[in-house]
Each structure stands twice: as C-alpha cells, then as structure tokens.
Design an enzyme around this catalytic site. Structure first.
Site, short mmCIF file in Angstrom:
data_model
loop_
_atom_site.label_atom_id
_atom_site.label_comp_id
_atom_site.label_asym_id
_atom_site.label_seq_id
_atom_site.Cartn_x
_atom_site.Cartn_y
_atom_site.Cartn_z
N LYS A 33 0.80 -1.22 0.00
CA LYS A 33 0.00 0.00 0.00
C LYS A 33 0.84 1.28 0.00
CE LYS A 33 -1.09 1.16 3.95
NZ LYS A 33 -1.38 2.00 5.11
N THR A 34 1.79 1.36 0.93
CA THR A 34 2.61 2.57 1.03
C THR A 34 3.45 2.75 -0.23
OG1 THR A 34 2.74 2.11 3.38
CG2 THR A 34 4.16 3.83 2.55
N ASP A 217 -4.07 8.27 2.90
CA ASP A 217 -3.66 6.96 3.40
C ASP A 217 -4.68 6.49 4.45
OD1 ASP A 217 -2.05 4.78 3.83
OD2 ASP A 217 -0.71 5.80 5.23
N GLU A 218 -4.83 5.19 4.62
CA GLU A 218 -5.74 4.64 5.64
C GLU A 218 -7.12 5.29 5.58
OE1 GLU A 218 -4.74 2.12 7.27
OE2 GLU A 218 -2.65 2.31 7.95
N GLN A 248 -9.63 -3.62 7.59
CA GLN A 248 -8.73 -3.22 8.67
C GLN A 248 -9.23 -1.97 9.39
OE1 GLN A 248 -4.34 -3.79 8.21
NE2 GLN A 248 -4.87 -4.08 6.06
N ARG A 630 -0.52 -9.86 10.61
CA ARG A 630 0.79 -9.31 10.99
C ARG A 630 1.90 -10.34 10.80
NH1 ARG A 630 -0.14 -5.09 9.57
NH2 ARG A 630 -2.10 -6.03 8.96
#
Length: 761
Positions: A33-34, A217-218, A248, A630
């Site tokens: 994503k980043t 973002d997010e 998420q 994770r």
DNA sequence: AAGTAGAATCTTTTT
DNA sequence: GATTCTACTT
C-alpha cells in the site's frame, strides 16, 4: 521512469499510473500500500503531471507521514521538505497559523492534547458548580468531540431531551472558554480549518487550485469531518486518490466511519476501483485463515488475499490452564524460535487489552528474555515535561488557564486553593484570564500571585533573543523545576527527561529549518515572502501557507504545537534486540516473522464491551484479522481456562474466532493439565490431531465426588459449550453457574441438567 | 497548605 | 492488581 515502475505487479502498476481522476484503492494487508502511494506521487511529479507543490498527501500518524516523506526523498531528486505531506492535524495547524486572523484565532493559539482537554472540561464544570456525577467529564468530552467530528457546532446539535440540552449548553460554554484562552483541541483544528475554507471563497479556491492531487492513506479510518474536509479541499476538479482497507477498520470507537469508502465511491462517481490482493507478507496457511475469518463479516467491499508463498507452517493453537501457564508456554515457544535463529525483534506478542501484558512481562523478566512494551507513556506526556511545557506556553500565550493552573504552584510557592479561588472569582467577574486577573487580586494572595506573573514576564524578557533550546534551559532553571527534582530523591529520571527536552528543542529547530540561532520568539517569515502570496478580488492579500513551518510560525509556537501533535516515542529502549509486546491495535501496519495472539477468549477477544455496540462484533473480527495478517511465517494462538482480571479470577470460554478458522490450517498443541483434577492425565495423541479430534467428548465420570469443578468446559444440549464459573452446594443438589458465552450465564442443577464433559483442546 | 489514606474504576488510541 | 482521584488529617 522505468526504475520507478519496475517490480510493480499489474494491479499496483494500474493504480500508480491511473489518470488524474479520483480513485479508490482497496489495499489488503501486506499488499504494498505505502509503496503504491509513494510511487504514485513520484510518478505524477516525474511525468510532469503536477509540480511538488500541487500534491497534498494526508496520513493519520506522524510516523506514516515521515515514512512517506523518507521514501519520496529516496525516489525523487528534489527536496521533499516543501511538499504538503502530513497528518490531518498537522496540516490544519499549518493552515490556521497562516490564516489565523481569518480563522479568528490568536497568532499564538495553542493545542490541547486529550489530557489537557479533559482537565479543561473538569475545570469548566467545577467553575460553574455542575455536578460531575450527573455530567461526567469524560462523557462530555466524548459528546463534544463526536459533535465536532460530525462538523456540528452547539446550535446545530440536535437537543432532544433535557439531559442532552445540558450537554449542548456545556459544549457551548466549553467553546467560549477555549476561545477566551486561545486554545484549540484536536477536533477543533479540523473543524476550524473546514469552516475557514468553506466561508472564505478566495482562500478556498486558492487551495483548491493549488492541490490538484490529494492522496489519502488509511482512508477507512477517516471520520465524517475528515471526509468533508477532503471533499472541500478537492473541490470540483481535484483528484482524490484514496487508499484503504475496509477489513482493517478498527477505529470506529473514535469516530472512524468505514462508510466513507462507499460514500466516496458514490460521491466521486469513482470509475477506478482497484483491488490490491496480492500479499507479499504471509505464508499460505496464515493468509487462508485470515480470509476465512473475515468472510464471517457481512459488511464488506469484498476482497480475498492471495500469495505466491507456500502453505508454510500450520497455525499452532494452545489451551492453557491459567494465564500464568499461557505466559510460560509463550516463553518456551519463543525460546525455541530464537534457538532456530529467529531474532527476538521479529517476534511479536499481541493482546487485546493492555492489562494482559503484566503476566507476560513478569514471566519474560523472570526468564531473562529482553522485551519491549509498546504503548507506554510518551515523552511529551510525562508530568515533568508537561510542567516545563506549561511554563513555555504561558510565555507564548499567558491566557492559557490550563497551563497557568498546572504550574502556578508547582514547584510549590505558597499559592493554595484559597488564593486561586479568589483569583478565579476575579477572572470570572471581568471575563478575563487568570493571568490577567492577577492584577485585580489584593492582599497576601495578590503578592504571591504577582510574584508568579513577574517570574513569567522576566523569563520571557530574558530569553527574547535566545534560540529555543537556550530558552528552554533558562526556563527549567528559573521556574525552579530543576531545583525541585534535584532535591527529590527519585527525581533523577525526571531531571534526565528535562535535559532531554533541551535536546529535543535543539533537534526540532534544526529539523524544521528554523536555524538553531533563530530567536525562539521570532515571528514567522511568511510576511516577508510576499511572492508566495495571492491577492483576492476584494484586494485582500493572502499569504499562502507554504509548507515549511518556519514560514508561518515562531520556533516556540511551532515547538509547542509539536509537543501536542506529536507526543513522541511510545516505545521503551529502542535498539536492543527484544521481543515486541503490544496491543493488536498498535500492531496495525507492522509485520513480524512470528506472532503470538494471546488471550483468545470470549469476553476478552472479542471483548465483552463490544457486544453492546452496533457492529461491535464485526469490528472485533476485523481486529482479529489485523492480528493474523501481521504474521509472516509463524502464527501462534492461545487461550486460557482461567485468568486474573481486575483482581478476580475469571473463567472464559475459548474465542469464537478460533472456530472461524479453517481446521486444516490449525495444529492443536496438547494441553498439559487437562485432567489433573481427576487424578490422571489424559495423554491422547493430540499433537497432530485437528480440532475435531481434540474436541472429542470425554466419557462421563461417575463416583462419590460430584465430578465437576470450576473452570471446566461442559456441553449442554440447548446452550452449547459453557464454562463452569462456580459450584454451590454439594452432593445431590449441587448447582453451578455456567457461562455459556453467547447464551449468557445460567444457574443449573448439576443433578438435573444433562451436562457432558468437554475436553476441548 | 501539604501530605496521606481509602475508594472508585478499569477496551482499544492518534492527533 | 494497579492506578487515580477525593476526602481527611496534620
């Protein structure tokens, strides 16, 4: 170009190179994503579609903003300092400083963190003799924040009953208090900026023109106000590139609204919806488990992660007899992982709530395994730092009553409750700040208070030409804080922290481009940079809020904002190779070779408080999804039959989330203590048995004793599995309280109810 | 005015 | 169990 885009998978490439239209990128856990976000920015700039100044990139945390900045610096040959990359709050702070007059704020307005906000509310209630039992400060704070997060001012809030009306009235009084003191809380930063831009057309159009590309973002974590804010910034023509993952979304409790993703799709008529489903993090069994679990949620945009990695190891599931034993098991397993060559910092131990860490910490400490707990107290939240900051705040804005009250008598200088009462009366009478009211207080109280005011004023005078770090040094001495902690026998750590504050000031000044010689009180340079300004139709000159802080505020103001907006590291002893302990929430965005998810029990995870909340269970399930994803190579799941919580022993059932994982991905480990109560240890060949086998129902015991014991799992025809919490009476008429989880607590007669023993593992 | 003892409370958390 | 706040004492 080639090097920017190489190694992107087809979906990533598609996202990065989308045309300049609004787009929604559904980015699964570990899908890069980043990377997509930063590459998109770099690509837009490198292809000349936009200049660096036309980019607005918004994140939630400072960490994410810094990471984005760092990655961009590595990708682009330009200075990224001048780009607008920051948190919602950081960007708003910058805008409000530049346009403080239009926003009706003093130039040196200060930012309340949540602690400050709560104490401001408590003070308000006390000042107005309002019963804080009936109107709890925490609830009022929640009320105010959620109103602001919906973009509502007091007169816009629907006051449907007397109780609610009172809250609205208090909200209004709180606003007046903040305005009088020149302080804003976190939500106010957003709302004030939103209102500033919606009311001021030239300003709005200026920024709308400037930011042709807005990247978020997010996105699943945005609240209603943030969504409106983005919409306003984008205007008719701005392209919003929103990246997020509805699965998420774990911050609904603080106002996040996943619905914004659907709203965005609708409002922007999004043609470009791209799903990043290729996962680069986890092995197959781990990913399959995550997919299988999250499929139990109904409200989803729909997404299924896939990986090229093999199945890998199964998930290991362990049932402990107690929380102590669970901790012991964790230690055994981590030892063996470390023995296999895994480094400690690649192992994370996750829990739902902070209270669970104690037992684990104790066990790790005893075993001599280094560990690090995230989520402790942060640098700028420490009491001694808050005290020092309060002195600095008073020097920059003496009307901040919170700051005044915090340090007026710390270190003690003989100003007690009575003097302060007098002072507060005077301040109320004249409608002025406590600081200003000192002049109206006579007698002995007046003298000691006058001394305090003189202290602040002389400190300000003495330091007016000094750079920030020197100012901090002087304040630490002149305030008496240093002396106070030096004479305190346990003050050594606090002295050390105060000294660190001086270094923090120095570091801040150099990193933010102020120059370490600039006087702390020197005004912003923005006025001098006239070229950056624009002139509106009605002849008003607008000084553009350029990206660097030094163009819009003094070093001191900037540092004080920084202290509120960026509370600092919340992780202890960085550096050494240590196990990572944290809540599932704080693990979001991180990854580890091995992850332990502990305390998988009904009531704990999913948490009992989530049951009352609308959509609470689904949020807990997303939290579990975050926890699972994770892990890269190994995942361990554990639960315990008994657990100490709030000083009481609790008997919990295993979490329903365990039942929602695919059997073929799990490997149940043999319990050690299962049947000790009955004088023998069942040693079945459970090691490799799947869940079904391990769930075998043991034969019913008969004998002189009643055959039941608290903590045992039983099966009831109607209620399913339950845990015996306690047994009252004995012999033929023994009755037991049994926790059937979803079906609640039942009191059953052991002689009558047809219970079966369950030896689930 | 300042320090000490009992009571209430307790998911998650960034800004 | 552990912290944090209020009420009470000195």
């Amino acid at each position: 170009m080639q090097n920017l885009l190489h190694n992107l998978n087809p979906e990533q490439l598609a996202a990065v190179t989308l045309p300049a239209q609004s787009a929604l990128i559904l980015a699964g856990a570990g899908s890069g994503k980043t990377r997509v976000l930063t590459t998109r920015i770099a690509w837009l700039i490198q292809t000349g579609q936009v200049s660096p100044g036309g980019i607005l990139a918004v994140t939630f945390t400072n960490k994410a903003a810094k990471e984005m900045q760092a990655r961009l610096s590595a990708m682009l040959p330009i200075n990224t300092r001048g780009m607008w990359i920051g948190t919602f709050h950081g960007l708003c702070n910058r805008l409000l400083r530049a346009h403080y007059r239009d926003a009706a704020l003093p130039q040196t307005f200060q930012i309340l963190d949540s602690q400050d906000q709560l104490s401001a509310i408590k003070r308000l209630l006390k000042q107005n003799n309002i019963d804080d039992e009936k109107y709890p400060p925490r609830n009022l704070m929640y009320f105010i924040n959620s109103a602001k997060e919906q973009g509502l001012r007091p007169h816009e809030v629907d006051a449907y009953d007397d109780f609610n009306r009172k809250f609205v009235q208090l909200y209004e009084m709180y606003e007046q208090q903040c305005q009088r003191e020149g302080v804003v809380d976190f939500a106010e930063l957003l709302l004030r900026t939103y209102e500033l831009l919606s009311r001021n057309q030239p300003l709005r159009e200026h920024y709308q023109r400037r930011f042709s590309h807005i990247l978020v973002d997010e996105f699943q974590d945005t609240n209603d106000l943030q969504y409106k804010w983005l919409k306003l910034m984008a205007g008719q023509h701005g392209a919003v590139f929103a990246v997020g993952d509805d699965d998420q979304s774990i911050y609904a409790f603080r106002g996040a609204n996943v619905g914004n993703m659907m709203a965005f799709e609708r409002d922007y008529n999004v043609q470009n919806l791209i799903k990043l489903e290729q996962n680069y993090r986890s092995h197959g069994h781990i990913l399959d488990s995550a997919n299988c679990l999250i499929a139990h949620n109904s409200k989803r945009l729909g997404k299924n992660l896939r990986t090229d990695a093999g199945h890998g190891e199964p998930l290991r599931v362990y049932e402990a007899s107690s929380d102590l034993q669970e901790a012991q098991w964790i230690i055994e397993e981590t030892k063996s992982l470390i023995g296999e060559g895994m480094s400690r910092s690649e192992i994370a131990i996750l829990y739902r709530s902070n209270a669970q860490s104690r037992v684990i910490e104790h066990a790790l400490f005893t075993a001599g395994i280094p560990y690090r707990v995230y989520g402790g107290q942060r640098f700028f939240e420490r009491a001694e730092i808050k005290h020092a900051i309060a002195y600095l705040q008073l020097m920059d804005n003496p009307h901040n009553d919170s700051a005044f009250l915090r340090v007026v008598n710390f270190p003690t200088r003989g100003i007690g409750a009575r003097s302060l009462e007098q002072l507060q009366d005077a301040a109320r009478q004249y409608g002025i700040s406590l600081y200003a009211a000192v002049a109206y207080v006579a007698g002995k109280a007046g003298t000691s208070l006058g001394g305090f005011v003189k202290l602040i004023e002389s400190a300000r005078f003495e330091t007016q030409n000094l750079p920030l770090q020197e100012m901090v040094k002087v304040v630490l001495e002149r305030s008496g804080l240093m002396m106070h902690y030096q004479s305190d026998k346990d003050g050594a750590d606090r002295i050390e922290n105060l000294e660190q504050l001086v270094s923090a000031a120095m570091l801040f000044v150099s990193e933010e481009g102020f120059g370490i010689d600039t006087p702390a009180l020197a005004g912003p340079k923005a006025q001098a940079v006239a070229g950056a300004g624009i002139t509106t139709a009605d002849g008003v000159e607008i000084v553009d809020a350029d990206a660097p802080l030094h163009t819009v505020m003094s070093p001191l103001s900037a540092f004080l904002s920084h202290a509120s907006l960026e509370a600092g590291d919340n992780q202890a002893q960085v550096g050494q190779d240590a196990l990572q302990l944290m809540t599932v929430h704080s693990a979001k965005g991180l990854e580890f070779d091995a992850v332990f998810i502990t305390g998988l029990e009904e009531g704990l995870f999913p948490h009992e408080n989530s049951q009352q909340e609308q959509g609470g269970l689904e949020e807990e399930r997303r939290l579990m999804y975050v926890a699972i994803t994770r892990a890269k190579k190994r995942l361990y799941l554990s639960f315990s039959q008994t657990r100490m919580l709030h000083g009481q022993t609790r008997y919990n059932m295993k979490s329903r989330f365990l039942d929602e994982l695919p059997d073929e991905c799990l490997k149940w480990l043999s319990p050690q203590v299962q049947h000790r109560w009955f004088g023998h240890t069942a040693k079945a060949a459970w090691d490799d048995a799947p869940q079904a086998g391990a769930n075998a129902i043991a034969q019913q015991f008969s004998g002189k004793d009643i055959g039941w014991k608290a903590g045992e799992t039983v099966f009831h025809q109607k209620f399913g599995e339950g845990v015996i919490v306690n047994i009252e009476g004995g012999g033929g008429n023994a009755r037991a309280h049994i926790n059937f989880g979803r079906h609640g607590m039942k009191l059953l007669d052991l002689g009558v109810a047809k219970l079966q023993k369950v030896t689930n593992a």
